[in-house]
Every structure is written in C-alpha cells, then in structure tokens.
Design a protein around this motif. Structure first.
Motif, PDB file in Angstrom:
ATOM      1  N   PRO A  42      -8.351  43.643  39.279  1.00 18.29           N
ATOM      2  CA  PRO A  42      -8.424  44.757  40.238  1.00 18.29           C
ATOM      3  C   PRO A  42      -7.782  46.020  39.668  1.00 18.29           C
ATOM      4  CG  PRO A  42      -7.482  42.793  41.267  1.00 18.29           C
ATOM      5  CD  PRO A  42      -7.550  42.533  39.787  1.00 18.29           C
ATOM      6  N   GLY A  43      -8.407  47.149  39.918  1.00 15.51           N
ATOM      7  CA  GLY A  43      -7.843  48.407  39.458  1.00 15.51           C
ATOM      8  C   GLY A  43      -8.857  49.523  39.454  1.00 15.51           C
ATOM      9  N   VAL A  44      -8.480  50.588  38.768  1.00 11.62           N
ATOM     10  CA  VAL A  44      -9.315  51.784  38.669  1.00 11.62           C
ATOM     11  C   VAL A  44      -9.713  51.968  37.210  1.00 11.62           C
ATOM     12  CG1 VAL A  44      -9.383  54.289  38.990  1.00 11.62           C
ATOM     13  CG2 VAL A  44      -8.153  52.862  40.629  1.00 11.62           C
ATOM     14  N   TYR A  45     -10.986  52.249  37.001  1.00 12.41           N
ATOM     15  CA  TYR A  45     -11.483  52.551  35.666  1.00 12.41           C
ATOM     16  C   TYR A  45     -11.485  54.062  35.498  1.00 12.41           C
ATOM     17  CZ  TYR A  45     -12.999  47.715  35.267  1.00 12.41           C
ATOM     18  OH  TYR A  45     -13.025  46.343  35.191  1.00 12.41           O
ATOM     19  N   VAL A  46     -10.789  54.531  34.470  1.00 14.15           N
ATOM     20  CA  VAL A  46     -10.681  55.961  34.211  1.00 14.15           C
ATOM     21  C   VAL A  46     -11.393  56.303  32.911  1.00 14.15           C
ATOM     22  CG1 VAL A  46      -8.481  56.109  35.466  1.00 14.15           C
ATOM     23  CG2 VAL A  46      -8.459  55.809  32.985  1.00 14.15           C
ATOM     24  N   CYS A  47     -11.711  57.568  32.751  1.00 15.63           N
ATOM     25  CA  CYS A  47     -12.341  58.056  31.527  1.00 15.63           C
ATOM     26  C   CYS A  47     -11.347  57.920  30.374  1.00 15.63           C
ATOM     27  CB  CYS A  47     -12.755  59.515  31.707  1.00 15.63           C
ATOM     28  SG  CYS A  47     -13.466  60.267  30.226  1.00 15.63           S
ATOM     29  N   ARG A  48     -11.784  57.285  29.302  1.00 16.54           N
ATOM     30  CA  ARG A  48     -10.912  57.103  28.147  1.00 16.54           C
ATOM     31  C   ARG A  48     -10.573  58.433  27.478  1.00 16.54           C
ATOM     32  NH1 ARG A  48      -9.756  52.224  24.992  1.00 16.54           N
ATOM     33  NH2 ARG A  48     -11.201  51.187  26.400  1.00 16.54           N
ATOM     34  N   ALA A  49     -11.424  59.426  27.636  1.00 17.81           N
ATOM     35  CA  ALA A  49     -11.181  60.722  27.002  1.00 17.81           C
ATOM     36  C   ALA A  49     -10.202  61.595  27.778  1.00 17.81           C
ATOM     37  CB  ALA A  49     -12.501  61.475  26.814  1.00 17.81           C
ATOM     38  N   CYS A  50     -10.310  61.599  29.126  1.00 17.91           N
ATOM     39  CA  CYS A  50      -9.488  62.550  29.892  1.00 17.91           C
ATOM     40  C   CYS A  50      -8.674  61.932  31.025  1.00 17.91           C
ATOM     41  CB  CYS A  50     -10.368  63.668  30.451  1.00 17.91           C
ATOM     42  SG  CYS A  50     -11.422  63.162  31.831  1.00 17.91           S
ATOM     43  N   GLY A  51      -8.886  60.664  31.337  1.00 17.43           N
ATOM     44  CA  GLY A  51      -8.107  60.003  32.378  1.00 17.43           C
ATOM     45  C   GLY A  51      -8.601  60.200  33.798  1.00 17.43           C
ATOM     46  N   ALA A  52      -9.741  60.854  33.991  1.00 19.16           N
ATOM     47  CA  ALA A  52     -10.282  61.047  35.339  1.00 19.16           C
ATOM     48  C   ALA A  52     -10.674  59.699  35.938  1.00 19.16           C
ATOM     49  CB  ALA A  52     -11.498  61.967  35.295  1.00 19.16           C
ATOM     50  N   CYS A 121     -24.537  51.541  34.403  1.00 22.12           N
ATOM     51  CA  CYS A 121     -24.364  50.734  33.197  1.00 22.12           C
ATOM     52  C   CYS A 121     -23.496  51.559  32.243  1.00 22.12           C
ATOM     53  CB  CYS A 121     -25.745  50.447  32.616  1.00 22.12           C
ATOM     54  SG  CYS A 121     -25.742  49.379  31.189  1.00 22.12           S
ATOM     55  N   ILE A 122     -22.224  51.168  32.125  1.00 18.14           N
ATOM     56  CA  ILE A 122     -21.230  52.019  31.473  1.00 18.14           C
ATOM     57  C   ILE A 122     -20.650  51.331  30.238  1.00 18.14           C
ATOM     58  CG2 ILE A 122     -19.068  53.271  31.827  1.00 18.14           C
ATOM     59  CD1 ILE A 122     -21.408  54.270  33.612  1.00 18.14           C
ATOM     60  N   ASN A 123     -20.489  52.060  29.161  1.00 19.25           N
ATOM     61  CA  ASN A 123     -19.875  51.530  27.957  1.00 19.25           C
ATOM     62  C   ASN A 123     -18.399  51.241  28.207  1.00 19.25           C
ATOM     63  OD1 ASN A 123     -21.938  51.912  25.639  1.00 19.25           O
ATOM     64  ND2 ASN A 123     -22.007  53.868  26.724  1.00 19.25           N
ATOM     65  N   SER A 124     -17.943  50.036  27.838  1.00 14.26           N
ATOM     66  CA  SER A 124     -16.518  49.697  27.981  1.00 14.26           C
ATOM     67  C   SER A 124     -15.633  50.692  27.250  1.00 14.26           C
ATOM     68  CB  SER A 124     -16.231  48.295  27.419  1.00 14.26           C
ATOM     69  OG  SER A 124     -16.681  47.280  28.260  1.00 14.26           O
ATOM     70  N   ILE A 125     -16.063  51.094  26.069  1.00 16.50           N
ATOM     71  CA  ILE A 125     -15.247  51.977  25.238  1.00 16.50           C
ATOM     72  C   ILE A 125     -15.063  53.356  25.864  1.00 16.50           C
ATOM     73  CG2 ILE A 125     -17.060  52.980  23.790  1.00 16.50           C
ATOM     74  CD1 ILE A 125     -15.148  52.325  21.386  1.00 16.50           C
ATOM     75  N   ALA A 126     -15.884  53.684  26.868  1.00 11.67           N
ATOM     76  CA  ALA A 126     -15.759  54.969  27.564  1.00 11.67           C
ATOM     77  C   ALA A 126     -14.733  54.902  28.692  1.00 11.67           C
ATOM     78  CB  ALA A 126     -17.107  55.395  28.131  1.00 11.67           C
ATOM     79  N   LEU A 127     -14.234  53.696  28.966  1.00 16.00           N
ATOM     80  CA  LEU A 127     -13.339  53.468  30.091  1.00 16.00           C
ATOM     81  C   LEU A 127     -11.982  52.941  29.658  1.00 16.00           C
ATOM     82  CD1 LEU A 127     -15.872  51.508  32.333  1.00 16.00           C
ATOM     83  CD2 LEU A 127     -15.298  53.941  32.498  1.00 16.00           C
ATOM     84  N   ARG A 128     -11.030  53.070  30.559  1.00 16.19           N
ATOM     85  CA  ARG A 128      -9.727  52.407  30.433  1.00 16.19           C
ATOM     86  C   ARG A 128      -9.392  51.895  31.818  1.00 16.19           C
ATOM     87  NH1 ARG A 128      -4.844  54.443  31.210  1.00 16.19           N
ATOM     88  NH2 ARG A 128      -5.584  56.588  30.999  1.00 16.19           N
ATOM     89  N   LEU A 129      -9.070  50.618  31.924  1.00 22.53           N
ATOM     90  CA  LEU A 129      -8.738  50.018  33.212  1.00 22.53           C
ATOM     91  C   LEU A 129      -7.254  50.190  33.506  1.00 22.53           C
ATOM     92  CD1 LEU A 129      -9.333  48.281  35.734  1.00 22.53           C
ATOM     93  CD2 LEU A 129      -9.028  46.264  34.269  1.00 22.53           C
ATOM     94  N   VAL A 130      -6.959  50.768  34.656  1.00 21.86           N
ATOM     95  CA  VAL A 130      -5.585  50.896  35.131  1.00 21.86           C
ATOM     96  C   VAL A 130      -5.435  49.846  36.233  1.00 21.86           C
ATOM     97  CG1 VAL A 130      -3.857  52.393  36.187  1.00 21.86           C
ATOM     98  CG2 VAL A 130      -5.563  53.363  34.613  1.00 21.86           C
ATOM     99  N   PRO A 131      -4.783  48.706  35.916  1.00 24.21           N
ATOM    100  CA  PRO A 131      -4.656  47.636  36.904  1.00 24.21           C
ATOM    101  C   PRO A 131      -3.843  48.067  38.120  1.00 24.21           C
ATOM    102  CG  PRO A 131      -4.082  46.850  34.705  1.00 24.21           C
ATOM    103  CD  PRO A 131      -4.179  48.352  34.639  1.00 24.21           C
ATOM    104  N   GLU A 132      -4.217  47.511  39.286  1.00 24.92           N
ATOM    105  CA  GLU A 132      -3.442  47.768  40.502  1.00 24.92           C
ATOM    106  C   GLU A 132      -2.148  46.981  40.424  1.00 24.92           C
ATOM    107  OE1 GLU A 132      -6.059  46.665  43.699  1.00 24.92           O
ATOM    108  OE2 GLU A 132      -7.060  48.614  43.636  1.00 24.92           O
ATOM    109  N   ASP A 133      -1.121  47.518  41.045  1.00 24.90           N
ATOM    110  CA  ASP A 133       0.181  46.846  41.051  1.00 24.90           C
ATOM    111  C   ASP A 133       0.168  45.645  41.958  1.00 24.90           C
ATOM    112  OD1 ASP A 133       1.202  48.699  39.322  1.00 24.90           O
ATOM    113  OD2 ASP A 133       1.848  50.041  40.905  1.00 24.90           O
TER     114      ASP A 133
END
Length: 133
Positions: A42-52, A121-133
């Motif tokens: 569980p969490g939020v997927y953010v842009c790996r380039a800018c964190g949005a 359909c999103i490339n994994s490398i374009a994302l960063r997962l921020v897990p929920e606490d």
C-alpha cells in the motif's frame, strides 16, 4: 501545480541512463522486468523524476501485461494525456503534468473489471513507491 522545467543536461545529471531513456525519451522498459509489476504494497506512486503524486496502490490491478497497471491517476491533474502515433500505432501517451516526463500509455475499453475500464500501463522505472505508514 507548479511546472518543473530543467534542461536536458540537468535531467541527465539527475537520472540514471535507463531512467532518462524512459522518462525523457519515451522508451519502454522490457515487459515483466520492472520492480513494481507484482508489488501489492500500500502507498502512493510518485514520479521518479520530480516526486509528484501520480497513482495510489488502491487503483493498481493485475492486468498481466508486463507493466504496472492502474485504473485511474491519483488526481486528474496529476497526468497529461497526449496523442501518440509512434511505431505505426494510435495510442494515448501518459506524462507527468508537473515535469512532462513520459510514464507510459493509457488504454480504454479493454474489458478489465475496473471502475473506469481504463488501463494506465506505466513503466516501473518512471515511478517510485512511497509506502504508507
């Protein structure tokens, strides 16, 4: 949302060569190779380039296509959709609205049992997962 503008030299310095190829040159990572294809954390997927913030784990589903799939973005303003006529196909490209980075493509009407009948359909490398606490 304030748009992030960087030179290509700045993007190259910030991103790995593989990240740069996908995010800035619209390449595609090989299917089933990305770190988030089978992730259920569980969490939020953010842009790996800018964190949005782009997608939430609640909208992720298993489409068996080889890339992480979501049925809706975090917010309709999180992404921008553009016509893509590359490779002899007609598709809709998905970009991060904040920095303009290529994320993947969205497909509609494929019959998945989701609330929107969309598959982002999103490339994994374009994302960063921020897990929920």
């Amino acid at each position: 949302m304030e748009r992030i503008i960087r030179s290509e030299a700045e993007w190259r310095a910030q991103l790995s060569p593989a990240e740069y190829a996908v995010l800035r040159e619209a390449a595609t990572e090989p299917p089933f190779s990305g770190e988030y294809v089978n992730t259920t954390t569980p969490g939020v997927y953010v842009c790996r380039a800018c964190g949005a913030e782009l997608f939430r784990s609640e909208t992720k589903f298993d489409s068996h296509c080889g890339w992480p799939s979501f049925y809706a973005p975090q917010d309709t303003d999180a992404v921008e959709l553009l016509p893509d006529h590359s490779h002899g196909m007609i598709r809709t490209e998905v970009r991060c609205r904040r920095c303009g980075s290529h994320l993947g493509h969205v497909f509609h009407g494929e019959g998945y049992p989701t609330p929107t009948d969309d598959r982002y359909c999103i490339n994994s490398i374009a994302l960063r997962l921020v897990p929920e606490d």
